[in-house]
Scaffold this active site. Structure first.
Site, mmCIF file in Angstrom:
data_model
loop_
_atom_site.group_PDB
_atom_site.id
_atom_site.type_symbol
_atom_site.label_atom_id
_atom_site.label_comp_id
_atom_site.label_asym_id
_atom_site.label_seq_id
_atom_site.Cartn_x
_atom_site.Cartn_y
_atom_site.Cartn_z
ATOM 1 N N HIS A 37 -13.836 4.528 3.607
ATOM 2 C CA HIS A 37 -13.994 3.705 4.808
ATOM 3 C C HIS A 37 -14.817 2.444 4.525
ATOM 4 O O HIS A 37 -15.430 1.880 5.423
ATOM 5 C CB HIS A 37 -14.610 4.519 5.954
ATOM 6 C CG HIS A 37 -13.675 5.543 6.522
ATOM 7 N ND1 HIS A 37 -12.727 5.247 7.479
ATOM 8 C CD2 HIS A 37 -13.532 6.861 6.237
ATOM 9 C CE1 HIS A 37 -12.042 6.342 7.776
ATOM 10 N NE2 HIS A 37 -12.503 7.331 7.026
ATOM 11 N N SER A 70 16.298 10.493 2.637
ATOM 12 C CA SER A 70 15.207 11.097 1.888
ATOM 13 C C SER A 70 15.558 12.529 1.547
ATOM 14 O O SER A 70 16.227 13.219 2.317
ATOM 15 C CB SER A 70 13.915 11.049 2.722
ATOM 16 O OG SER A 70 12.903 11.846 2.145
ATOM 17 N N GLY A 125 0.744 13.332 5.183
ATOM 18 C CA GLY A 125 -0.470 13.494 5.955
ATOM 19 C C GLY A 125 -1.631 14.074 5.177
ATOM 20 O O GLY A 125 -2.630 14.492 5.755
ATOM 21 N N LEU A 128 -3.211 11.051 0.606
ATOM 22 C CA LEU A 128 -2.986 10.585 -0.762
ATOM 23 C C LEU A 128 -2.042 9.390 -0.790
ATOM 24 O O LEU A 128 -1.425 9.086 -1.801
ATOM 25 C CB LEU A 128 -2.425 11.720 -1.629
ATOM 26 C CG LEU A 128 -3.303 12.962 -1.728
ATOM 27 C CD1 LEU A 128 -2.615 14.042 -2.550
ATOM 28 C CD2 LEU A 128 -4.668 12.637 -2.322
ATOM 29 N N ASP A 175 -5.219 1.311 -0.412
ATOM 30 C CA ASP A 175 -4.101 2.192 -0.761
ATOM 31 C C ASP A 175 -2.982 1.422 -1.442
ATOM 32 O O ASP A 175 -2.504 1.794 -2.522
ATOM 33 C CB ASP A 175 -3.563 2.881 0.493
ATOM 34 C CG ASP A 175 -4.565 3.845 1.102
ATOM 35 O OD1 ASP A 175 -5.633 4.052 0.501
ATOM 36 O OD2 ASP A 175 -4.285 4.370 2.193
ATOM 37 N N TYR A 225 -9.252 6.939 13.286
ATOM 38 C CA TYR A 225 -9.393 5.883 12.274
ATOM 39 C C TYR A 225 -9.604 4.520 12.927
ATOM 40 O O TYR A 225 -10.542 3.784 12.593
ATOM 41 C CB TYR A 225 -8.138 5.875 11.398
ATOM 42 C CG TYR A 225 -8.120 4.844 10.298
ATOM 43 C CD1 TYR A 225 -8.546 5.185 9.014
ATOM 44 C CD2 TYR A 225 -7.654 3.555 10.513
ATOM 45 C CE1 TYR A 225 -8.512 4.263 7.989
ATOM 46 C CE2 TYR A 225 -7.627 2.624 9.497
ATOM 47 C CZ TYR A 225 -8.051 2.982 8.234
ATOM 48 O OH TYR A 225 -8.029 2.064 7.227
#
Length: 391
Positions: A37, A70, A125, A128, A175, A225
Site C-alpha cells: 500500500h 479462457s 483473487g 498475485l 503490479d 482498497y
C-alpha cells in the site's frame, strides 16, 4: 508453465483453423516481497515476477471482431474490435477489453480483428496480480501483432490506466510494472512516483519463498482498497498545513512525519499514514539487508510489515493472520507477511529448504483448524516479465 501444444489444441477446438499462425505470449504473476500500500502513495515497493502467470494464444481474423476465451472460465464471446465498453456481465473479459479500449483511445487503428485464448495459472483473487498479468500480456501481444513498438513502461502505464478507468479499480503502478519488467532471479526496487527502478539480485541461499493462498476470495473493487486510498489522500491534505507542496505520503521520511502527524485530526487516518511512511523505510532497509546477505534482518522486516498492515492499516483479517501466526511458530521461518492488497489473498514466507515440507504440512493443518479453510502452497521461483514464447 502451461503445455503450449495442449493449449493450441484447445484454441483450434474453440476457434477452428490451423495452429501454424498462432502466436504465444506469457506474462507472470507477481509477489510483493515488502512495501504494501505504498505504491499509490508514491513510495517504494519491492516486487518480483513469478515463473507462473498468464499464457496468451492469439491469431488474426479476417473481420473486425475480437474473440475472447479462457481455459479457466466458460464465458466466451465475440466483440466488436473497434467499439468496446465495460459490461459487468462480461466478467473477466473486461480486463482485455479495457486494454483494447485504451489502445483505441491512443489512436491505434487495428489492422484486423483477433482471436485470443487465455490460460491463467494465478489463482483468481489471490493478490498475485492476475488482472495485471492479463492486461500486460494483452497489450504486449496486440502491439506485437500490429508491429508496433514494445515499450514495457508504456505498456505498464496503459494497463494501469485501463484498470483504473475502465474497470474502476484505483490500483497503483506496482503490479503492472513488475509484470512487464520482471527479471529472473531479481526483485525490483521501484519508486512508484518517478518509476525509477533498480534490479536487485534476490539471492536467499538455502531459503525459499513460499506463497500460501488463504483461498478466501477478495475483489479489489468491492474491498476497502479504495477507502484506504481516500484516507491517505485526506492525510496529505491535512499535512499540507506544514508542507504546502506535499503531493504524496511517500515524499515524507519517518522523522518528518512524526514531527507533524498531530496535524492529522482523525486517529484512524493518522494510523493509515503512519503505516505508509514507515513501510516505505522498511523497503529500503530490506534492500540493504538482502544486499548484505542478512536474511535474519530481512525476515524481521517482513514480520514488522505484517504487524503494521494488521494494526495500522487494518487490511489483513482472520485468514491472513492465521497463516502468518502459524508460520512464525515453526522452525526455519525467517519471516512471513501478507502480500497484495489484503482482505484475503496470500502470504509470502521465507523458509529454510530443510523445513519446507514441515512448513506446508503444519501451517496447512493449523490454518484449517483456525478457519475451516484449506490453504494452497506454492514454492516459488522468480522469473521474467512479459515475453513472446512462440514463434
Amino acid at each position: 508453465m502451461a503445455n503450449i501444444e495442449t493449449l493450441k489444441i484447445q484454441f483450434i477446438e474453440h476457434y477452428g483453423g490451423h495452429a501454424s499462425d498462432i502466436e504465444v505470449f506469457h506474462a507472470p504473476g507477481r509477489v510483493n516481497l515488502i512495501g504494501e500500500h505504498t505504491d499509490y502513495n508514491g513510495g517504494y515497493v519491492f516486487p518480483a515476477a513469478l515463473t507462473f502467470g498468464t499464457t496468451l494464444l492469439i491469431r488474426g481474423r479476417r473481420d473486425r471482431s475480437l474473440g475472447l476465451a479462457s481455459t479457466n472460465f466458460q464465458l466466451s464471446k465475440l466483440h466488436d474490435m473497434d467499439s468496446v465498453s465495460y459490461d459487468p456481465a462480461d466478467e473477466w473479459m473486461n480486463y482485455p477489453k479495457g486494454i483494447v479500449h485504451e489502445l483505441l483511445g491512443q489512436g491505434i487503428a487495428f489492422s484486423q480483428g483477433y482471436d485470443l485464448l487465455f490460460h491463467g495459472e494465478i489463482p483468481n483473487g489471490a493478490g498475485l496480480s492476475s488482472s495485471a498479468s492479463i492486461e500486460v500480456v494483452t497489450a504486449y501481444a496486440l502491439l506485437s501483432m500490429e508491429g508496433l513498438p514494445l515499450d514495457k513502461t508504456k505498456i505498464a502505464l496503459l494497463s494501469q490506466k485501463s484498470e483504473n478507468e475502465f474497470n474502476g479499480v484505483k490500483c497503483g503502478i506496482m503490479d503492472q510494472f513488475a509484470v512487464a519488467h520482471g527479471l529472473r532471479d531479481h526483485a525490483l526496487l521501484l519508486m512508484c512516483d518517478t518509476l525509477k527502478v533498480e534490479m536487485v539480485p534476490f539471492q536467499t541461499g538455502s531459503y525459499q519463498l513460499i506463497i500460501a493462498n488463504t483461498n478466501k476470495r477478495r475483489g479489489l473493487a468491492d474491498s476497502k482498497y479504495n477507502e484506504r486510498r481516500a484516507e491517505c489522500e485526506r492525510a496529505v491534505e491535512e499535512l499540507r498545513a506544514a508542507h504546502p507542496d506535499l503531493e504524496l505520503l511517500g515524499e515524507l521520511s519517518a522523522g518528518q512525519f512524526h514531527s507533524i502527524h498531530h496535524l492529522i485530526q482523525d486517529e484512524t487516518v493518522r494510523r493509515r499514514a503512519q503505516h505508509v511512511v514507515e513501510e516505505n523505510e522498511r523497503v529500503l532497509q530490506s534492500v540493504e539487508a538482502l544486499t548484505a546477505g542478512d536474511l535474519e534482518r530481512f525476515g524481521e522486516l517482513m514480520n514488522a510489515s505484517h504487524q503494521s498492515l494488521r494494526d495500522l492499516y487494518e487490511v489483513t483479517g482472520q485468514e491472513l493472520d492465521a497463516l502468518v501466526d502459524a508460520a512464525r511458530q515453526l522452525p526455519g521461518v525467517a519471516g512471513s507477511r501478507m502480500t497484495g492488497a489484503g482482505f484475503g489473498g496470500c502470504t509470502v514466507s521465507l523458509v529454510h529448504e530443510d523445513n519446507v515440507a514441515l512448513f506446508m504440512e503444519e501451517v496447512g493443518r493449523r490454518y484449517t483448524e483456525a478457519t475451516g479453510l484449506k490453504a494452497d502452497f506454492y514454492v516459488c521461483s522468480i522469473g521474467n516479465g512479459v515475453e513472446r514464447l512462440e514463434p
